[in-house]
Scaffold this motif. Structure first.
Motif, PDB file in Angstrom:
ATOM      1  N   ASP A 127      64.818  49.378   6.863  1.00  0.00           N
ATOM      2  CA  ASP A 127      64.131  48.003   7.241  1.00  0.00           C
ATOM      3  C   ASP A 127      63.971  47.169   6.145  1.00  0.00           C
ATOM      4  O   ASP A 127      63.909  45.993   5.979  1.00  0.00           O
ATOM      5  CB  ASP A 127      62.895  48.311   8.028  1.00  0.00           C
ATOM      6  CG  ASP A 127      63.286  48.578   9.367  1.00  0.00           C
ATOM      7  OD1 ASP A 127      64.256  48.922   9.971  1.00  0.00           O
ATOM      8  OD2 ASP A 127      62.287  49.416  10.195  1.00  0.00           O
ATOM      9  N   SER A 154      67.139  45.732   4.591  1.00  0.00           N
ATOM     10  CA  SER A 154      67.744  44.660   5.542  1.00  0.00           C
ATOM     11  C   SER A 154      66.584  43.585   5.540  1.00  0.00           C
ATOM     12  O   SER A 154      67.019  42.302   5.541  1.00  0.00           O
ATOM     13  CB  SER A 154      67.248  45.355   7.141  1.00  0.00           C
ATOM     14  OG  SER A 154      68.308  46.185   7.404  1.00  0.00           O
ATOM     15  N   ALA A 214      73.967  47.272  -1.062  1.00  0.00           N
ATOM     16  CA  ALA A 214      73.817  45.941  -0.073  1.00  0.00           C
ATOM     17  C   ALA A 214      74.098  44.426  -0.752  1.00  0.00           C
ATOM     18  O   ALA A 214      73.904  43.637   0.001  1.00  0.00           O
ATOM     19  CB  ALA A 214      72.422  45.823   0.483  1.00  0.00           C
TER      20      ALA A 214
END
Length: 573
Positions: free
Chosen positions: A196, A199, A252
């Motif tokens: 999380d 993200s 990412a």
């Protein structure tokens, strides 16, 4: 104060006033102060001096003078010759003399356009035999009521927001470690909080209201090993967490956050406070054993003895290793960021169609700073007042209703505000309501409670009380309570007899072109003796602004000397 003398001629007394060719009572003069009569502090106070000429009253004569103001009888005043015994004021026959009578009565509106009239009776001898009547005579006009021009509207005290446009926030995730280890296990990087966090960072790049300021990593060890080694261990955990997090950022494609040198890293050693917190939360260990663990850790400094003492607790120590220590062996990754609130444009838009999305601070900021239209501000506050139930919202809404002269709604909102918080602002505003309702005593009580505000608001409270001061006849206090140049200050100066200062104050005020300001200027002209044409010109301007001043001027004793002037009559009739 002005005073006027009126001579009442007694030559038309009926014939029995003359005895043995000697007049019992000669012509009298009356000096009235002030004249016209004046109202101050809800009262009319005046004196009448009866001037008796030489040999003007026979030694055995008594005159009972009956004054009347409008329809109000004011008692009896008695003057008497020197041979009369009684409570009257004695006048010696040969030189004559004076007798002064002072009167005070409560003002009521019927006395604004009234005459002070005297009548009376003449008596002779010890038995007070009636010998005649004093003819009715007007001796003064009544009543100047200029203090009633005082403005009784007040400056509202509104309350501001505490809106923070940019808020410092943070979001965190935890990597847990095995006992005595600093290796990051792959499963830790798959935990929900880590996923999380990654993200959230990715999403923040598309959110212009979010701005990441720093990344901090803090490492901790459980308090069950050697203290020095635990310090080193916590540092090693920080370093391994930093490397692991950097790899996550690279994966990412968040290149801006991959440099471990930019991370704020610090190992903090044993986390005893977190240990106590985790220990208190577990239900698998008895309260007695929890207390023992705390005492062991606080009192035993030798790590081997400390662990041995805890192991002796058997099952409880096993639960400690299972439920408590694993949560303390960790590294905490924290993203520190700033979050910007709604823009001005967004708040203005939401004020009309999405009021439920606004916080109370945003509502107050929008209502007091962004919206300029009075009705729009009222609509916003009215839409959210009951739901938010915030004293400031009710107070500000009431202030807007007050400006619109919607006094019932203003009062209701002020009362709702005061029930939640009796702030200085709402006490001032409730005092303003009481002032309009004519309850001057309660208004003063409430003004006295209007405290704890900034200097500007406290200055407004003082200025607001000036209207009460004027009605109470405390003109110097009224003037002192007003810091700027206003209508009420000019009025207070005029009522103290300071015409020149009053003229300057009014001329420099923002009120000079208002209807009452123009009317007050006409009064100043009348008192200053500038002539009928100047008075009429100023009155004409006042009447053009407010037609009700025509009827008022027609009976206002400030202008009594102009009542017979043709231009004045043409203006007010």
């Amino acid at each position: 104060m002005k005073s006027n003398s009126f001579k009442v001629f007694m030559g038309f007394f009926i014939s029995f006033l003359i005895l043995s060719s000697c007049t019992l009572l000669k012509d009298l003069d009356y000096t009235v102060t002030p004249s016209p009569l004046e109202m101050h502090g809800d009262s009319i106070k005046f004196s009448v001096t009866v001037n008796v000429p030489e040999k003007g009253i026979s030694k055995s004569v008594k005159a009972e003078i009956t004054p009347k103001l409008g329809n109000k009888a004011l008692g009896v005043w008695t003057i008497q010759g020197e041979k009369i015994q009684g409570n009257g004021k004695t006048i010696v026959f040969k030189p004559g003399g004076t007798a002064t009578f002072e009167t005070s009565l409560a003002y009521d509106p019927s006395l604004e356009a009234a005459d002070l009239v005297l009548t009376g009776k003449i008596y002779k001898g010890a038995k007070s035999k009636e010998k005649g009547e004093l003819p009715s005579a007007k001796i003064a006009d009544a009543t100047i009521v200029t203090p009633l021009l005082a403005r009784m509207t007040c400056e509202m005290c509104t309350q501001s927001d505490e809106l923070v446009r940019v808020v410092d926030k943070s979001v965190s995730a935890v990597i847990n470690y095995d006992k005595g280890k600093s290796l990051v296990k792959s499963k830790e990087l798959k935990d929900n909080d880590i996923v999380d966090l990654v993200s959230w960072i990715a999403a923040s790049q598309e959110n212009e209201k979010l701005e990441i300021q720093s990344i901090s990593i803090r490492g901790y060890a459980s308090p069950d090993g050697e203290f020095a080694k635990n310090g080193d261990l916590s540092t090693e955990r920080v370093e391994s967490a930093a490397k692991a997090f950097s790899k996550l950022m690279k994966k990412a494609k968040l290149e801006a956050y991959t440099d471990v040198a930019t991370y704020d890293q610090k190992g903090l050693g044993e986390d005893f406070e977190e240990f106590k917190k985790q220990l208190a939360a577990t239900e698998s260990i008895s309260e007695g054993d929890k207390n023992l663990f705390i005492r062991v850790l606080e009192m035993e400094k030798d790590p081997e003895k400390r662990e041995a003492e805890m192991v002796r607790l058997g099952k409880s120590y096993t639960q400690l290793e299972k439920d408590v220590f694993p949560n303390i062996r960790r590294a905490v990754i924290t993203i520190n960021y700033k979050e910007s609130g709604l823009t001005d444009e967004e708040m203005i838009a939401f004020a009309t169609n999405k009021t439920d999305t606004l916080t109370v601070e945003e509502v107050l900021f929008t209502g007091e700073t962004l919206l300029k239209d009075l009705n729009s501000r009222i609509a916003l506050y009215a839409a959210v007042a009951e739901k938010m139930n915030d004293s400031r919202v009710y107070n500000n809404l009431g202030s807007l209703y007050y400006v619109q002269n919607d006094i019932p709604n203003a009062k209701a909102n002020f009362e709702a505000s005061a029930e939640l918080n009796a702030s200085g602002e709402v006490m001032n505003n409730l005092a303003a309501i009481s002032m309009l309702e004519g309850d001057r005593e309660n208004s003063r009580t409430l003004f006295a409670k209007a405290k704890g505000m900034d200097a500007d608001k406290m200055s407004a409270v003082k200025a607001n009380t000036a209207g009460l001061d004027i009605l109470d006849g405390a003109y110097a206090a009224a003037e002192g309570n007003i810091s700027g140049n206003t209508f009420n200050k000019a009025l207070a100066q005029l009522l103290q007899g300071d015409l020149s200062s009053a003229e300057v104050t009014l001329a420099e005020s923002d009120d000079k072109n208002d209807a009452d300001g123009l009317y007050l200027a006409a009064i100043m002209a009348a008192r200053g003796g500038t002539g009928a044409s100047d008075v009429v010109a100023k009155l004409k301007l006042a009447i053009e602004e407010d037609a009700s001043f025509k009827a008022k001027a027609g009976k206002d004793r400030e202008f009594v000397k102009f009542f017979e002037d043709a231009a004045f009559q043409a203006l007010v009739k």
